[in-house]
Write a protein that holds these residues in place. Structure first.
Motif, PDB file in Angstrom:
ATOM      1  N   TYR A 191      -5.954  -1.536   4.459  1.00 14.81           N
ATOM      2  CA  TYR A 191      -6.783  -2.141   3.418  1.00 14.81           C
ATOM      3  C   TYR A 191      -7.058  -3.595   3.763  1.00 14.81           C
ATOM      4  O   TYR A 191      -6.436  -4.166   4.670  1.00 14.81           O
ATOM      5  CB  TYR A 191      -6.075  -2.051   2.062  1.00 14.81           C
ATOM      6  CG  TYR A 191      -4.821  -2.898   1.975  1.00 14.81           C
ATOM      7  CD1 TYR A 191      -4.855  -4.178   1.419  1.00 14.81           C
ATOM      8  CD2 TYR A 191      -3.599  -2.446   2.468  1.00 14.81           C
ATOM      9  CE1 TYR A 191      -3.722  -4.969   1.352  1.00 14.81           C
ATOM     10  CE2 TYR A 191      -2.453  -3.227   2.408  1.00 14.81           C
ATOM     11  CZ  TYR A 191      -2.521  -4.488   1.850  1.00 14.81           C
ATOM     12  OH  TYR A 191      -1.394  -5.274   1.797  1.00 14.81           O
ATOM     13  N   ILE A 245      -1.177   3.631  -0.425  1.00 14.83           N
ATOM     14  CA  ILE A 245      -1.907   2.389  -0.687  1.00 14.83           C
ATOM     15  C   ILE A 245      -2.475   2.460  -2.103  1.00 14.83           C
ATOM     16  O   ILE A 245      -3.184   3.406  -2.446  1.00 14.83           O
ATOM     17  CB  ILE A 245      -3.046   2.178   0.320  1.00 14.83           C
ATOM     18  CG1 ILE A 245      -2.496   2.243   1.757  1.00 14.83           C
ATOM     19  CG2 ILE A 245      -3.743   0.847   0.070  1.00 14.83           C
ATOM     20  CD1 ILE A 245      -1.465   1.201   2.081  1.00 14.83           C
ATOM     21  N   THR A 262     -11.230  -2.868  -0.966  1.00 13.36           N
ATOM     22  CA  THR A 262     -11.608  -2.784   0.452  1.00 13.36           C
ATOM     23  C   THR A 262     -12.980  -2.144   0.616  1.00 13.36           C
ATOM     24  O   THR A 262     -13.796  -2.594   1.428  1.00 13.36           O
ATOM     25  CB  THR A 262     -10.551  -1.977   1.225  1.00 13.36           C
ATOM     26  OG1 THR A 262      -9.269  -2.586   1.043  1.00 13.36           O
ATOM     27  CG2 THR A 262     -10.874  -1.930   2.715  1.00 13.36           C
ATOM     28  N   LEU A 301      -6.446  -1.474  -4.292  1.00 12.81           N
ATOM     29  CA  LEU A 301      -6.656  -2.071  -2.975  1.00 12.81           C
ATOM     30  C   LEU A 301      -7.698  -1.285  -2.182  1.00 12.81           C
ATOM     31  O   LEU A 301      -8.508  -1.873  -1.455  1.00 12.81           O
ATOM     32  CB  LEU A 301      -5.339  -2.128  -2.204  1.00 12.81           C
ATOM     33  CG  LEU A 301      -4.277  -3.086  -2.747  1.00 12.81           C
ATOM     34  CD1 LEU A 301      -2.990  -2.981  -1.937  1.00 12.81           C
ATOM     35  CD2 LEU A 301      -4.788  -4.528  -2.742  1.00 12.81           C
ATOM     36  N   ILE A 302      -7.690   0.035  -2.327  1.00 10.19           N
ATOM     37  CA  ILE A 302      -8.713   0.846  -1.680  1.00 10.19           C
ATOM     38  C   ILE A 302     -10.091   0.501  -2.236  1.00 10.19           C
ATOM     39  O   ILE A 302     -11.064   0.334  -1.491  1.00 10.19           O
ATOM     40  CB  ILE A 302      -8.416   2.343  -1.874  1.00 10.19           C
ATOM     41  CG1 ILE A 302      -7.099   2.722  -1.186  1.00 10.19           C
ATOM     42  CG2 ILE A 302      -9.565   3.198  -1.353  1.00 10.19           C
ATOM     43  CD1 ILE A 302      -7.092   2.526   0.298  1.00 10.19           C
ATOM     44  N   ALA A 362      -3.865  -3.575   7.618  1.00 11.88           N
ATOM     45  CA  ALA A 362      -4.131  -4.765   6.811  1.00 11.88           C
ATOM     46  C   ALA A 362      -4.057  -6.026   7.663  1.00 11.88           C
ATOM     47  O   ALA A 362      -4.886  -6.931   7.534  1.00 11.88           O
ATOM     48  CB  ALA A 362      -3.137  -4.847   5.651  1.00 11.88           C
ATOM     49  N   ARG A 365      -9.110   6.920   6.454  1.00  8.64           N
ATOM     50  CA  ARG A 365      -7.992   7.163   5.542  1.00  8.64           C
ATOM     51  C   ARG A 365      -8.045   8.596   5.042  1.00  8.64           C
ATOM     52  O   ARG A 365      -9.050   9.295   5.181  1.00  8.64           O
ATOM     53  CB  ARG A 365      -8.020   6.194   4.359  1.00  8.64           C
ATOM     54  CG  ARG A 365      -9.249   6.296   3.481  1.00  8.64           C
ATOM     55  CD  ARG A 365      -9.250   5.221   2.399  1.00  8.64           C
ATOM     56  NE  ARG A 365     -10.390   5.358   1.497  1.00  8.64           N
ATOM     57  CZ  ARG A 365     -10.416   6.128   0.411  1.00  8.64           C
ATOM     58  NH1 ARG A 365      -9.323   6.827   0.085  1.00  8.64           N
ATOM     59  NH2 ARG A 365     -11.485   6.204  -0.345  1.00  8.64           N
ATOM     60  N   TRP A 412     -12.858   2.250   9.500  1.00  4.15           N
ATOM     61  CA  TRP A 412     -11.859   2.412   8.437  1.00  4.15           C
ATOM     62  C   TRP A 412     -11.687   3.899   8.171  1.00  4.15           C
ATOM     63  O   TRP A 412     -12.608   4.551   7.679  1.00  4.15           O
ATOM     64  CB  TRP A 412     -12.314   1.687   7.173  1.00  4.15           C
ATOM     65  CG  TRP A 412     -11.333   1.724   6.032  1.00  4.15           C
ATOM     66  CD1 TRP A 412      -9.968   1.776   6.121  1.00  4.15           C
ATOM     67  CD2 TRP A 412     -11.633   1.687   4.633  1.00  4.15           C
ATOM     68  NE1 TRP A 412      -9.402   1.775   4.870  1.00  4.15           N
ATOM     69  CE2 TRP A 412     -10.408   1.720   3.942  1.00  4.15           C
ATOM     70  CE3 TRP A 412     -12.834   1.627   3.914  1.00  4.15           C
ATOM     71  CZ2 TRP A 412     -10.343   1.704   2.549  1.00  4.15           C
ATOM     72  CZ3 TRP A 412     -12.766   1.602   2.528  1.00  4.15           C
ATOM     73  CH2 TRP A 412     -11.529   1.636   1.846  1.00  4.15           C
TER      74      TRP A 412
END
Length: 220
Positions: free
Chosen positions: A137, A167, A175, A171-172, A115, A160, A158
């Motif tokens: 994120y 998270i 993003t 927020l995901i 972040a 994940r 990015w």
């Protein structure tokens, strides 16, 4: 906005001694919540040796009994204040200006550090060439650099895990909407991966970093 906190240069782990750094590109590692500069430094053997790698320690101490350091406070699932993330980003920028100088800089961050990596890119697009965000994120709000990023679209990776429940989902989602319009985005969601880094993801990161080196060579 509060003044940026200072990063302790005596705690930085470098992949090469000062005499070997020259004007080589610098890859700055930003660890996650409750960790320190030793954590991500273990990734160095998996990264291109052309980079000078510097792993820094975040400036805050999380509440006891959590060990390590943190970039910004976390209070519950929604306790991630974008202003606090920006403050951390400005601390990174101040350290880069004082220590790195004119060498090109890329960022690799995990979780909180991811972040902060994105927020650093947003805070000063001229200071950062690219960002690698692992299990991280994009913080909310708007920064002056957002318009510049939308025009330039710098490279961002990015990565994940599909099984990462650390998270928050909102927020995901935010993003996933924000990054395509502000970067040349690449990355992958890894099936079965939790809030961690896998070998497959490291292979993706290596390919991304090799591409950045090729871009630099092509630019002369």
């Amino acid at each position: 906005m509060s003044a940026p906190l200072s990063l302790d240069s005596s705690l930085v782990r470098w992949s090469v001694p000062p005499a070997e750094r020259g004007d080589r590109p610098v890859l700055l590692l930003l660890h996650g919540y409750g960790s320190d500069e030793h954590d991500l430094f273990g990734l160095v053997p998996y990264l291109p040796s052309e980079f000078v790698v510097a792993s820094v320690r975040a400036p805050l101490a999380p509440p006891w009994p959590m060990p390590g350091a943190s970039w910004y406070p976390i209070e519950g699932l929604d306790g991630r204040d974008p202003d606090a993330v920006t403050r951390a980003a400005r601390s990174v920028l101040a350290w880069v200006q004082d220590v790195v100088g004119d060498a090109p800089v890329g960022l690799l961050g995990f979780s909180q550090g991811g972040a902060v990596a994105l927020q650093t890119l947003r805070a000063d697009p001229d200071a950062v060439s690219f960002a690698v965000v692992l299990a991280g994120y994009a913080a909310g709000g708007e920064l002056p650099g957002d318009a510049v990023l939308a025009e330039r679209r710098p490279p961002v990776f990015w990565g994940r895990g599909a099984a990462d429940d650390v998270i928050p989902a909102h927020l995901i989602d935010a993003t996933a909407q924000w990054l395509p319009g502000h970067s040349e985005l690449s990355g992958r969601v890894h099936p079965g991966l939790t809030h961690s880094i896998s070998q497959d993801e490291l292979d993706d990161v290596r390919a991304f970093l090799d591409a950045r080196l090729a871009d630099r060579a092509a630019a002369g």
